[in-house]
Design an enzyme around this catalytic site. Sequence first.
Site, PDB file in Angstrom:
ATOM      1  N   THR A  45       2.709   6.517 -28.415  1.00  0.00           N
ATOM      2  CA  THR A  45       2.837   7.930 -28.086  1.00  0.00           C
ATOM      3  C   THR A  45       1.432   8.546 -27.973  1.00  0.00           C
ATOM      4  O   THR A  45       0.470   7.980 -28.495  1.00  0.00           O
ATOM      5  CB  THR A  45       3.691   8.667 -29.133  1.00  0.00           C
ATOM      6  OG1 THR A  45       3.107   8.486 -30.418  1.00  0.00           O
ATOM      7  CG2 THR A  45       5.126   8.134 -29.148  1.00  0.00           C
ATOM      8  N   THR A  47      -0.699  11.263 -29.077  1.00  0.00           N
ATOM      9  CA  THR A  47      -1.642  11.517 -30.171  1.00  0.00           C
ATOM     10  C   THR A  47      -1.843  10.269 -31.020  1.00  0.00           C
ATOM     11  O   THR A  47      -2.961   9.971 -31.456  1.00  0.00           O
ATOM     12  CB  THR A  47      -1.164  12.695 -31.046  1.00  0.00           C
ATOM     13  OG1 THR A  47      -1.041  13.854 -30.213  1.00  0.00           O
ATOM     14  CG2 THR A  47      -2.136  12.986 -32.179  1.00  0.00           C
ATOM     15  N   CYS A  48      -0.774   9.523 -31.224  1.00  0.00           N
ATOM     16  CA  CYS A  48      -0.856   8.312 -32.045  1.00  0.00           C
ATOM     17  C   CYS A  48      -1.778   7.275 -31.411  1.00  0.00           C
ATOM     18  O   CYS A  48      -2.579   6.640 -32.106  1.00  0.00           O
ATOM     19  CB  CYS A  48       0.544   7.732 -32.247  1.00  0.00           C
ATOM     20  SG  CYS A  48       1.726   8.909 -32.929  1.00  0.00           S
ATOM     21  N   SER A  49      -1.683   7.100 -30.086  1.00  0.00           N
ATOM     22  CA  SER A  49      -2.473   6.093 -29.375  1.00  0.00           C
ATOM     23  C   SER A  49      -3.865   6.557 -28.993  1.00  0.00           C
ATOM     24  O   SER A  49      -4.778   5.742 -28.870  1.00  0.00           O
ATOM     25  CB  SER A  49      -1.743   5.658 -28.101  1.00  0.00           C
ATOM     26  OG  SER A  49      -0.578   4.937 -28.410  1.00  0.00           O
TER      27      SER A  49
END
Length: 157
Positions: A45, A47-49
């Site tokens: 996703t 922000t996560c990546s």
Amino acid sequence: MISEGSTLPDHEFTFITPEGKVTRSSRDLFGGKRIVLFAVPGAFTPTCSNAHLPGYVVKADEFAACGVDGLCCLSVNDAFVMRAWQREQNAEAITMLADGDGCFVTKLGLGKETGAFGGLRAQRFALIADDGVVTRLRVEAPGQFEVSDAESLLALL
């Protein structure tokens, strides 16, 4: 909800290795060690990546220099997805914890229901645990990314 001073719950995590599927207990992963555990709502996703996981990858050596024995990334995804994300992010220094059914985040009291968007997911958070006991816990407000990033956790060490 888990809090500072709480013991991390018992759980079995599955990992994908070149030898196949392997399980390890939370006691094995966290016992006798200082661990930083951070959770993301989903692998791959934005922000996560783009920010959350990469921050810990870049700062892995700094965490080690501060006495951290390991960095763990938790997400409500299966072990195959977590392994693929680890490879895609060049995150071999991070232990990827697959919580496929959300059982671990539920035990922590840090799950969130997203409905048809993805179902049960982890709230974005980070913690420091010494020998399985939470010494620091930072939980993000919904939609935020301000207190669980690598810089913020390094400042707590």
